[in-house]
Motif scaffolding. Structure first.
Motif, mmCIF file in Angstrom:
data_model
loop_
_atom_site.group_PDB
_atom_site.id
_atom_site.type_symbol
_atom_site.label_atom_id
_atom_site.label_comp_id
_atom_site.label_asym_id
_atom_site.label_seq_id
_atom_site.Cartn_x
_atom_site.Cartn_y
_atom_site.Cartn_z
ATOM 1 N N GLY A 107 0.829 -1.197 0.000
ATOM 2 C CA GLY A 107 0.000 0.000 0.000
ATOM 3 C C GLY A 107 0.862 1.245 0.000
ATOM 4 N N VAL A 108 0.433 2.268 -0.715
ATOM 5 C CA VAL A 108 1.124 3.559 -0.736
ATOM 6 C C VAL A 108 0.102 4.645 -0.424
ATOM 7 N N ILE A 109 0.416 5.486 0.562
ATOM 8 C CA ILE A 109 -0.471 6.592 0.921
ATOM 9 C C ILE A 109 0.303 7.899 0.774
ATOM 10 N N PHE A 133 -0.139 10.097 16.026
ATOM 11 C CA PHE A 133 0.612 9.030 15.348
ATOM 12 C C PHE A 133 0.164 7.636 15.775
ATOM 13 N N ASP A 134 -0.943 7.543 16.513
ATOM 14 C CA ASP A 134 -1.373 6.255 17.069
ATOM 15 C C ASP A 134 -1.587 5.190 15.998
ATOM 16 N N GLU A 135 -2.347 5.536 14.949
ATOM 17 C CA GLU A 135 -2.651 4.538 13.911
ATOM 18 C C GLU A 135 -1.391 4.124 13.159
ATOM 19 N N ILE A 136 -0.460 5.065 12.983
ATOM 20 C CA ILE A 136 0.807 4.757 12.315
ATOM 21 C C ILE A 136 1.616 3.783 13.165
ATOM 22 N N GLU A 157 -7.654 6.426 8.364
ATOM 23 C CA GLU A 157 -8.652 5.560 7.726
ATOM 24 C C GLU A 157 -8.012 4.712 6.633
ATOM 25 N N MET A 158 -7.132 5.333 5.846
ATOM 26 C CA MET A 158 -6.464 4.597 4.771
ATOM 27 C C MET A 158 -5.522 3.538 5.326
ATOM 28 N N LEU A 159 -4.856 3.825 6.433
ATOM 29 C CA LEU A 159 -3.990 2.833 7.063
ATOM 30 C C LEU A 159 -4.813 1.628 7.524
ATOM 31 N N GLN A 160 -5.968 1.885 8.109
ATOM 32 C CA GLN A 160 -6.847 0.803 8.539
ATOM 33 C C GLN A 160 -7.284 -0.052 7.342
ATOM 34 N N THR A 161 -7.621 0.624 6.244
ATOM 35 C CA THR A 161 -8.044 -0.092 5.034
ATOM 36 C C THR A 161 -6.919 -0.965 4.496
ATOM 37 N N LYS A 186 2.343 -5.820 -6.685
ATOM 38 C CA LYS A 186 1.296 -4.897 -7.104
ATOM 39 C C LYS A 186 1.210 -3.769 -6.085
ATOM 40 N N VAL A 187 0.685 -2.621 -6.511
ATOM 41 C CA VAL A 187 0.652 -1.436 -5.651
ATOM 42 C C VAL A 187 -0.765 -0.886 -5.560
ATOM 43 N N ILE A 188 -1.226 -0.673 -4.338
ATOM 44 C CA ILE A 188 -2.496 0.016 -4.100
ATOM 45 C C ILE A 188 -2.168 1.426 -3.629
ATOM 46 N N VAL A 189 -2.613 2.428 -4.368
ATOM 47 C CA VAL A 189 -2.295 3.829 -4.047
ATOM 48 C C VAL A 189 -3.534 4.528 -3.492
ATOM 49 N N SER A 190 -3.342 5.277 -2.420
ATOM 50 C CA SER A 190 -4.435 6.035 -1.829
ATOM 51 C C SER A 190 -3.949 7.435 -1.462
ATOM 52 N N GLU A 191 -4.891 8.358 -1.316
ATOM 53 C CA GLU A 191 -4.585 9.768 -1.064
ATOM 54 C C GLU A 191 -5.226 10.207 0.257
ATOM 55 N N SER A 192 -4.414 10.822 1.126
ATOM 56 C CA SER A 192 -4.941 11.288 2.412
ATOM 57 C C SER A 192 -5.556 12.683 2.325
#
Length: 341
Positions: free
Chosen positions: A68-70, A135-138, A111-115, A96-102
């Motif tokens: 994953g890439v955010i 920074f908790d989710e990170i 939310e994207m990290l959880q996904t 393969k790469v899944i790209v998302s935008e914060s």
């Protein structure tokens, strides 16, 4: 195709009169399965338009060969060069790469990290949202899978970080202006305390101090959005001053180009009256007149190296690194700071 018509391993097995395990191993080219059975299974799978469920396969094998890439903003030219480097290197290594935008929003980022975690990606490359304070989710993600920060980073996250030499690059940019005889050098930076902005500001301050030039805070201008529009606006502020600067260092090319547009509109000579230096070397830097002097950020290289370090950590389950990899930059001198004879 409706859900009820999706081809599964069970459907292929039923049609051929074999077990689901035999179909699965045949599709995986397992040596225990005869060539004849493999051929029958593959031909049937093709005829029924079978598409493997990578995430289900990953659940069983604990590996999806997907990362994953955010990123904060996918529309930026520099971001596109980062992603190109990541995807090229990923393809070479069968990933393969899944790209998302914060969208530069820390809640969207969480939310994207959880996904990504729910998808079960093998690792994550993260460029921080500008406003990140929680920074908790990170840290939660870092506890369960490899995560590397790149470009926009923070010392509050104990992981491998891939960055450029931000402070030294800014120092060289301002030092270049000083060597041209410029003494009153303005800076346009971010209002928010982003890592990139603060490091470039430190480079600016070091160049002034090295050359015994006193800091004038009236020409230290900040904006939450370092865009071309803001560059135009802040350029207008600078040329309206009784004691104008003789140079401008903007921490993005977009802002620097905005300044150039304002100077051109007001018929202020560049670089003799006011020189301009940007940061990034995006495509617009060679379209604007005069062409923009800028720091070249090697986005492709940063992306490639970030992926390589992530892959190394994916393949080494027992050891997560905590180091900073610094990529060197170059100053590209053009007409906005150097007038040829």
């Amino acid at each position: 195709m409706s859900k009820k018509n999706i081809t599964t391993l069970k459907k292929i097995a039923t049609e051929l009169g074999v077990s689901i395990s035999t179909v699965s191993r045949a599709l995986s080219n397992h040596p225990d399965i005869s060539d004849e059975t493999k051929q029958r299974v593959n031909e049937t799978a093709k005829r029924l338009h079978y598409v493997p469920n990578l995430f289900a396969k990953g659940f069983r094998s604990h590996k999806t060969s997907t990362i994953g890439v955010i990123v904060p903003d996918i529309s930026h030219y520099f971001t596109s060069t980062l992603l190109k480097g990541i995807m090229q290197e990923a393809e070479l290594n069968g990933y393969k790469v899944i790209v998302s935008e914060s969208r530069n929003n820390e809640y969207k980022q969480a939310e994207m990290l959880q996904t990504m975690n729910q998808f079960g990606v093998d690792g994550i490359l993260l460029s921080l949202a500008r406003t990140t304070t929680n920074f908790d989710e990170i840290l939660n993600t870092l506890a369960i899978r490899p995560l590397i920060l790149f470009d926009k980073v923070s010392t509050k996250v104990p992981c491998t970080q891939v960055v450029i030499d931000e402070e030294d690059a800014a120092f060289r940019a301002v030092q270049h202006l000083i060597q041209l005889g410029k003494k009153r050098i303005a800076i346009i930076k971010e209002t928010e305390k982003s890592f990139n902005s603060e490091m470039r500001y430190l480079g600016y301050l070091r160049a002034l101090k090295t050359n015994n030039i006193e800091l004038d805070e009236s020409i230290v201008l900040s904006s939450e959005d370092i865009s071309m529009q803001q560059g135009k606006r802040l350029g207008t502020v600078l040329i309206s001053m009784k004691n104008r600067p003789d140079a401008v260092f903007a921490i993005t090319d977009s802002a620097a180009i905005g300044v150039i547009k304002t100077l051109n509109k007001n018929k202020i000579s560049i670089p003799s009256e006011i020189a301009v230096v940007g940061f990034s070397n995006n495509i617009s830097s060679i379209i604007i007149e005069p062409k923009l002097t800028t720091i070249d950020q090697p986005g492709n290289k940063i992306g490639e190296i970030a992926f390589r370090y992530l892959l190394e950590e994916i393949n080494n389950d027992t050891q997560i690194s905590n180091k900073t990899i610094e990529i060197k930059t170059n100053l590209i001198v053009r007409d906005s700071s150097f007038k040829s004879d």
